[in-house]
Design a protein around this motif. Structure first.
Motif, PDB file in Angstrom:
ATOM      1  N   GLU A 163      18.394   1.541  -4.271  1.00  0.00           N
ATOM      2  CA  GLU A 163      17.701   0.017  -4.990  1.00  0.00           C
ATOM      3  C   GLU A 163      16.319   0.044  -5.097  1.00  0.00           C
ATOM      4  N   LYS A 164      15.891  -0.852  -6.156  1.00  0.00           N
ATOM      5  CA  LYS A 164      15.016  -0.934  -6.996  1.00  0.00           C
ATOM      6  C   LYS A 164      14.191  -2.563  -7.491  1.00  0.00           C
ATOM      7  N   LYS A 165      13.142  -2.484  -7.268  1.00  0.00           N
ATOM      8  CA  LYS A 165      12.140  -3.791  -6.965  1.00  0.00           C
ATOM      9  C   LYS A 165      11.095  -3.572  -7.661  1.00  0.00           C
ATOM     10  N   ASP A 166      10.380  -4.619  -8.577  1.00  0.00           N
ATOM     11  CA  ASP A 166       8.876  -3.959  -9.531  1.00  0.00           C
ATOM     12  C   ASP A 166       8.576  -3.491  -9.015  1.00  0.00           C
ATOM     13  N   ASN A 167       8.592  -3.054  -8.355  1.00  0.00           N
ATOM     14  CA  ASN A 167       7.341  -1.538  -7.775  1.00  0.00           C
ATOM     15  C   ASN A 167       7.562  -0.735  -6.939  1.00  0.00           C
ATOM     16  N   MET A 168       8.637  -0.384  -6.821  1.00  0.00           N
ATOM     17  CA  MET A 168       9.443   0.322  -6.095  1.00  0.00           C
ATOM     18  C   MET A 168      11.256   0.786  -6.847  1.00  0.00           C
TER      19      MET A 168
END
Length: 294
Positions: A163-168
């Motif tokens: 999983e990849k989000k803006d800050n994680m």
């Protein structure tokens, strides 16, 4: 195949910490080992004196992500930085045990968590604890720049991005293993004195290549390929790395580690005996001073 093994915690109050892991989290002592001098790979930190290692977890190290509790006899507390964010466990039973033991249940951003002596956080997912898989879901560490961290963990160490989000970013070596969660904190990562170490295993033949890849890419090798002895048990080979934010990473040869990490049925008794025989508090009191603070 590479696999996630454990995270190393430095602990100051061994009795209270063991109570937390056993009576509150519900983990078992898997093995306990005593050492008369510091580890060649600084497993106990940058300390030369007597120390102990206690492995605790919800099941055998072969198929569970467990905790390594390192105790230096001369140190009572360690200053925490912002590097360790927390470990997530799927187990509403942990909260039930916490309530039964009058252990504070805390909340942050609507997430319930328990705090171990020393300040380490364990976030609890309020679902029944799984019986056929590891309840440890993930370990979260701080990153000063997630995209830069991913170049190291994904491109160099070949961890899969789940999983990849803006800050994680959530990564792992396999679907059925505990995951590594990197969280961008928007600033420098401070490891202070309580810094830990995450450990993985790989085929022993891959260790030289891992070390060489770090050298070729200008990354940090903290401890070059070395053999570590444990009294009466298997000798393992390890390489200790550091990611761009200074998180310590241990890669250990899997074949010997599986032999070393077999559950010791005497582990709990050995730990109890060591705690009963620990006279370090009395020794420091006789000298008119308290234990050191790191």
């Amino acid at each position: 195949m590479n696999r996630a093994l454990h995270f190393v915690f430095k602990i100051g109050d061994r009795k209270k910490t063991v109570k937390f892991f056993k009576d509150v989290l519900g983990m078992q002592v898997l093995r306990h080992e005593e050492f008369e001098e510091g580890c060649k790979a600084s497993c106990n930190g940058p300390y030369d004196g007597k120390w102990s290692k206690t492995m605790v977890g919800f099941g055998p190290e072969d198929d569970h992500f467990v905790m390594e509790l390192t105790y230096n006899y001369g140190i009572s507390t360690y200053k925490m930085g912002n590097d360790f964010i927390g470990i997530t466990i799927r187990s509403k039973e942990c909260l039930e045990r916490a309530a039964a033991n009058d252990w504070p249940i805390l909340t942050s951003d609507s997430k319930k968590y328990l705090e171990c002596p020393g300040g380490y956080k364990f976030f609890i997912e309020e679902e029944p604890q799984p019986r056929d898989s590891d309840p440890v879901v993930k370990i979260a560490l701080a990153s000063s720049n997630v995209d830069r961290s991913l170049k190291f963990w994904n491109e160099l160490l070949q961890m899969k991005i789940y999983e990849k989000k803006d800050n994680m970013a959530l990564l792992g070596f396999a679907d059925n293993q505990a995951k590594l969660c990197l969280i961008d904190i928007g600033g420098p990562v401070d490891h202070a004195k309580a810094f830990g170490r995450i450990a993985f295993s790989c085929p022993a033949k891959d260790l030289p290549a891992i070390q060489a890849k770090m050298d070729e890419t200008g990354n940090t090798v903290l401890t070059r390929l070395v053999s570590l002895d444990t009294p009466g048990k298997a000798t393992v080979q390890v390489v200790i790395l550091a990611d761009p934010d200074g998180h310590e990473i241990c890669f250990v040869g899997d074949e010997a580690f599986r032999e070393l990490s077999k559950v010791d049925p005497k582990g709990d008794a050995l730990l109890t005996e060591a705690m009963e025989n620990d006279k370090s508090d009395e020794w420091f009191a006789q000298k008119g001073k308290g234990k050191g603070e790191a």
